[in-house]
Scaffold this active site. Sequence first.
Site, PDB file in Angstrom:
ATOM      1  N   GLU A  73      29.463  75.806  -8.751  1.00  0.00           N
ATOM      2  CA  GLU A  73      30.892  76.135  -8.621  1.00  0.00           C
ATOM      3  C   GLU A  73      31.483  76.387  -9.993  1.00  0.00           C
ATOM      4  O   GLU A  73      31.292  75.614 -10.918  1.00  0.00           O
ATOM      5  CB  GLU A  73      31.632  74.986  -7.915  1.00  0.00           C
ATOM      6  CG  GLU A  73      33.146  75.056  -7.948  1.00  0.00           C
ATOM      7  CD  GLU A  73      33.745  76.356  -7.380  1.00  0.00           C
ATOM      8  OE1 GLU A  73      33.367  76.754  -6.270  1.00  0.00           O
ATOM      9  OE2 GLU A  73      34.582  76.973  -8.076  1.00  0.00           O
ATOM     10  N   TYR A 123      54.405  75.342   8.811  1.00  0.00           N
ATOM     11  CA  TYR A 123      53.842  74.261   9.646  1.00  0.00           C
ATOM     12  C   TYR A 123      53.586  73.032   8.782  1.00  0.00           C
ATOM     13  O   TYR A 123      53.393  73.134   7.569  1.00  0.00           O
ATOM     14  CB  TYR A 123      52.567  74.711  10.380  1.00  0.00           C
ATOM     15  CG  TYR A 123      51.482  75.312   9.521  1.00  0.00           C
ATOM     16  CD1 TYR A 123      50.587  74.526   8.802  1.00  0.00           C
ATOM     17  CD2 TYR A 123      51.338  76.699   9.434  1.00  0.00           C
ATOM     18  CE1 TYR A 123      49.584  75.081   8.036  1.00  0.00           C
ATOM     19  CE2 TYR A 123      50.332  77.274   8.659  1.00  0.00           C
ATOM     20  CZ  TYR A 123      49.466  76.454   7.967  1.00  0.00           C
ATOM     21  OH  TYR A 123      48.469  77.013   7.194  1.00  0.00           O
ATOM     22  N   ASP A 144      34.494  84.916   2.858  1.00  0.00           N
ATOM     23  CA  ASP A 144      35.263  86.005   2.246  1.00  0.00           C
ATOM     24  C   ASP A 144      34.361  86.946   1.441  1.00  0.00           C
ATOM     25  O   ASP A 144      34.700  88.113   1.242  1.00  0.00           O
ATOM     26  CB  ASP A 144      36.344  85.447   1.307  1.00  0.00           C
ATOM     27  CG  ASP A 144      37.588  85.011   2.063  1.00  0.00           C
ATOM     28  OD1 ASP A 144      37.594  85.072   3.312  1.00  0.00           O
ATOM     29  OD2 ASP A 144      38.572  84.604   1.405  1.00  0.00           O
TER      30      ASP A 144
HETATM   31  C1  LIG Z   1      47.952  82.493   2.053  1.00  0.00           C
HETATM   32  C2  LIG Z   1      46.628  82.235   2.739  1.00  0.00           C
HETATM   33  C3  LIG Z   1      46.659  81.621   3.950  1.00  0.00           C
HETATM   34  C4  LIG Z   1      45.479  81.422   4.638  1.00  0.00           C
HETATM   35  N1  LIG Z   1      45.537  80.797   5.834  1.00  0.00           N
HETATM   36  C5  LIG Z   1      44.383  80.612   6.530  1.00  0.00           C
HETATM   37  C6  LIG Z   1      44.390  79.915   7.777  1.00  0.00           C
HETATM   38  O1  LIG Z   1      45.438  79.435   8.248  1.00  0.00           O
HETATM   39  N2  LIG Z   1      43.226  79.768   8.445  1.00  0.00           N
HETATM   40  C7  LIG Z   1      42.055  80.279   7.946  1.00  0.00           C
HETATM   41  O2  LIG Z   1      41.020  80.151   8.624  1.00  0.00           O
HETATM   42  N3  LIG Z   1      42.006  80.915   6.759  1.00  0.00           N
HETATM   43  C8  LIG Z   1      43.134  81.091   6.031  1.00  0.00           C
HETATM   44  N4  LIG Z   1      43.086  81.715   4.825  1.00  0.00           N
HETATM   45  C9  LIG Z   1      41.813  82.274   4.334  1.00  0.00           C
HETATM   46  C10 LIG Z   1      40.861  81.246   3.828  1.00  0.00           C
HETATM   47  O3  LIG Z   1      41.453  80.405   2.876  1.00  0.00           O
HETATM   48  C11 LIG Z   1      39.649  81.927   3.245  1.00  0.00           C
HETATM   49  O4  LIG Z   1      39.230  82.947   4.123  1.00  0.00           O
HETATM   50  C12 LIG Z   1      38.528  80.928   3.079  1.00  0.00           C
HETATM   51  O5  LIG Z   1      38.887  79.985   2.110  1.00  0.00           O
HETATM   52  C13 LIG Z   1      37.227  81.625   2.703  1.00  0.00           C
HETATM   53  O6  LIG Z   1      36.254  80.673   2.413  1.00  0.00           O
HETATM   54  P1  LIG Z   1      35.084  81.039   1.421  1.00  0.00           P
HETATM   55  O7  LIG Z   1      34.198  79.845   1.336  1.00  0.00           O
HETATM   56  O8  LIG Z   1      34.484  82.337   1.787  1.00  0.00           O
HETATM   57  O9  LIG Z   1      35.788  81.287   0.029  1.00  0.00           O
HETATM   58  P2  LIG Z   1      36.638  80.263  -0.849  1.00  0.00           P
HETATM   59  O10 LIG Z   1      37.081  79.098  -0.035  1.00  0.00           O
HETATM   60  O11 LIG Z   1      37.625  81.095  -1.562  1.00  0.00           O
HETATM   61  O12 LIG Z   1      35.572  79.703  -1.895  1.00  0.00           O
HETATM   62  C14 LIG Z   1      34.951  80.517  -2.871  1.00  0.00           C
HETATM   63  C15 LIG Z   1      34.477  79.576  -3.983  1.00  0.00           C
HETATM   64  O13 LIG Z   1      33.561  80.277  -4.834  1.00  0.00           O
HETATM   65  C16 LIG Z   1      33.870  79.950  -6.185  1.00  0.00           C
HETATM   66  N5  LIG Z   1      33.322  81.041  -7.020  1.00  0.00           N
HETATM   67  C17 LIG Z   1      33.753  82.327  -7.073  1.00  0.00           C
HETATM   68  N6  LIG Z   1      32.985  83.040  -7.930  1.00  0.00           N
HETATM   69  C18 LIG Z   1      32.039  82.184  -8.430  1.00  0.00           C
HETATM   70  C19 LIG Z   1      30.971  82.325  -9.350  1.00  0.00           C
HETATM   71  N7  LIG Z   1      30.677  83.497  -9.938  1.00  0.00           N
HETATM   72  N8  LIG Z   1      30.237  81.240  -9.639  1.00  0.00           N
HETATM   73  C20 LIG Z   1      30.486  80.049  -9.046  1.00  0.00           C
HETATM   74  N9  LIG Z   1      31.507  79.848  -8.166  1.00  0.00           N
HETATM   75  C21 LIG Z   1      32.267  80.903  -7.850  1.00  0.00           C
HETATM   76  C22 LIG Z   1      35.382  79.841  -6.187  1.00  0.00           C
HETATM   77  O14 LIG Z   1      35.847  79.109  -7.313  1.00  0.00           O
HETATM   78  C23 LIG Z   1      35.617  79.102  -4.868  1.00  0.00           C
HETATM   79  O15 LIG Z   1      35.536  77.704  -5.008  1.00  0.00           O
HETATM   80  C24 LIG Z   1      44.228  81.877   4.082  1.00  0.00           C
HETATM   81  C25 LIG Z   1      44.196  82.457   2.829  1.00  0.00           C
HETATM   82  C26 LIG Z   1      45.378  82.608   2.154  1.00  0.00           C
HETATM   83  C27 LIG Z   1      45.319  83.191   0.771  1.00  0.00           C
END
Ligand SMILES: Cc1cc2nc3c(=O)[nH]c(=O)nc-3n(C[C@H](O)[C@H](O)[C@H](O)COP(=O)(O)OP(=O)(O)OC[C@H]3O[C@@H](n4cnc5c(N)ncnc54)[C@H](O)[C@@H]3O)c2cc1C
Length: 388
Positions: free
Chosen positions: A35, A209, A287
Amino acid sequence: MELKGLKIIVIGAGIGGLTAALALRRQGASVTVLEQAEAISEVGAGLQITPNGVAVLQALGLADDLAWCSQRARAVVLRGHRRGTEVLRLDLDEYAAGLRYYFVHRSDLIGILAGAARREGVQVRLLQKAERVEPGPQPVVHLGNGAQCGGDLVVGADGLHSKARVALNGERNPAFTGQVAWRATVPNHLNLPPEAQVFMGPGRHLVAYPLRDGSLMNLVAVQERRAWAEEGWNFKDDPANLRAAFAGFGGSAAALLEAVEEVLLWGLFRHPVAASWHGENTAILGDAAHPTLPFMAQGANLALEDAWVLARSLQESAGVKAGLALYQSRRRDRAEKVVQAASSNAWKYHLRAPLSWPAHQVLKLGGRFAPDRMVSQFDWIYRHDVTA
Ligand SMILES: Cc1cc2nc3c(=O)[nH]c(=O)nc-3n(C[C@H](O)[C@H](O)[C@H](O)COP(=O)(O)OP(=O)(O)OC[C@H]3O[C@@H](n4cnc5c(N)ncnc54)[C@H](O)[C@@H]3O)c2cc1C
């Protein structure tokens, strides 16, 4: 396939990365999470974890932890913006008999996942600045300081600006949607109940909420506008800009907006779902594979689903490559469908006169005469259980 002895590196300790690490470790793999952030928890605010996401946490034995630190959602209530008059109430208690839907602080969910992963033996490594990861198409992670770390499989769970996605798919420029979102948390001085309140105004809407013990309110305020804003969760803005954009919002919306002291502004961009979710020994999820607009609250829920399906697909296949192909075939169409549904949802909350009045009447009638149908239109999202 027996995952015991398989060495897996997960890039990113977000919701998808930690869930995948835990699920893969439970199958016997040796898992390291890398991370880039200095601490893994603090970014973000509220998330809605819908029944399809809860199913994954339940299967991982974490549903009670989730329930303990979050608010169980009772309803989604659509309101007019001027006085906050109720237009439609989707009663989740009735709909979701046996299904659970929560409002949770992102850092609490990350804490639950990280704690469980570490207890299970996952190594979570916070990288130094000089160690910035550069994922490539091979299962070797190059750290910025010249070091390398290799595995049998590298999982890119590196979020919205994923480099792992670029390594597999090349660079694709996202398109600005002409919408921005402010995010804030404020005290719940009004003692609002565990319901998602959606205040619908012309060209903008506000979602509110409660979180944690109910004393905190999460706000997401979306506005259509031409001026571009940076895509990311950490760009500060002046609360006065938020209040100016939502001037004319009355009822509890006005009091909530008035209480904002710190706010982040975030540009909403449309990204294509990645064409390729895996290479020979690399995969992406969450994402990184399918950045999603927030209008169906599904980004985190899809990341949870991906993580579970990735671990199961590997376990059910003869080798890593076959497991990754099975994973993509099980996930891509669903992700694409949800991403599209989210993309086409915002305008419904943003109608302007003269359309807004008749549209709100239709919603009211729907709520009065066919309340079940109003909620069950989301069955394909909420009742999808990848653990079944
Ligand atoms: C305003 C807002 C509201 C939202 N509301 C909702 C909701 O109500 N319900 C819902 O389901 N989703 C919601 N989402 C979306 C949700 O937060 C994301 O889709 C979700 O967090 C994606 O998870 P992830 O693990 O793919 O990425 P993330 O949780 O973003 O994690 C990615 C991680 O990778 C790390 N990283 C990035 N690049 C590197 C690298 N090169 N080396 C090492 N580490 C790295 C980052 O630091 C981070 O910790 C919302 C998003 C936003 C912005």
